[in-house]
Design a protein around this motif. Structure first.
Motif: not given
Length: 139
Positions: A114-120
């Motif tokens: 349930g972790t929100e992962l965003q790439l930058f």
């Protein structure tokens, strides 16, 4: 934020620290990281990772010199080893030129937990997103 330091391949490191001001945990990877070094970093960071529940995590690969290094795999094993709840939000800063290999990232553990992962592509963008998580994003 201080400018990035140029590091040689002989100086691999992973520094894990809690940023009390921003209330997130930060892992900063530098140099040429091989699997053995990544495993040693897990062991040396378990104390920091098993402290109070961390809801925000900044994983910075912007100074990694390898052609490809997936530190999200390291994070999965680190959280599994500490038996703690994974963070709600993970901001993952890609290493330079790493965007071509996004499909290679081990993201199953984030979806399953349930972790929100965003790439930058930059640390600044990742920090801005994590600050938004404090303000009520869907993390």
């Amino acid at each position: 934020m201080s400018p990035l330091t140029t590091l040689s391949a002989e100086q691999p490191s992973c520094q894990v620290e809690y940023d009390a001001h921003n209330q997130w945990l930060r892992a900063t990877w530098r140099g040429f990281i091989n699997p053995q070094h990544a495993l040693q970093s897990i062991v040396s960071s378990l104390g920091v990772l098993s402290n109070p529940v961390v809801t925000l995590f900044l994983n910075d690969n912007s100074q990694v010199l390898n052609p490809w290094f997936d530190s999200l795999t390291w994070l999965r094993y680190a959280w599994d080893s500490t038996h703690t709840t994974p963070p709600a939000c993970v901001a993952h800063v890609m290493q330079p030129g790493g965007d071509a290999n996004v499909s290679d990232l081990d993201t199953n553990w984030t979806r399953n937990s349930g972790t929100e992962l965003q790439l930058f592509e930059s640390v600044e963008e990742a920090e801005d997103w994590l600050r938004g998580c404090h303000s009520g994003c869907d993390c």
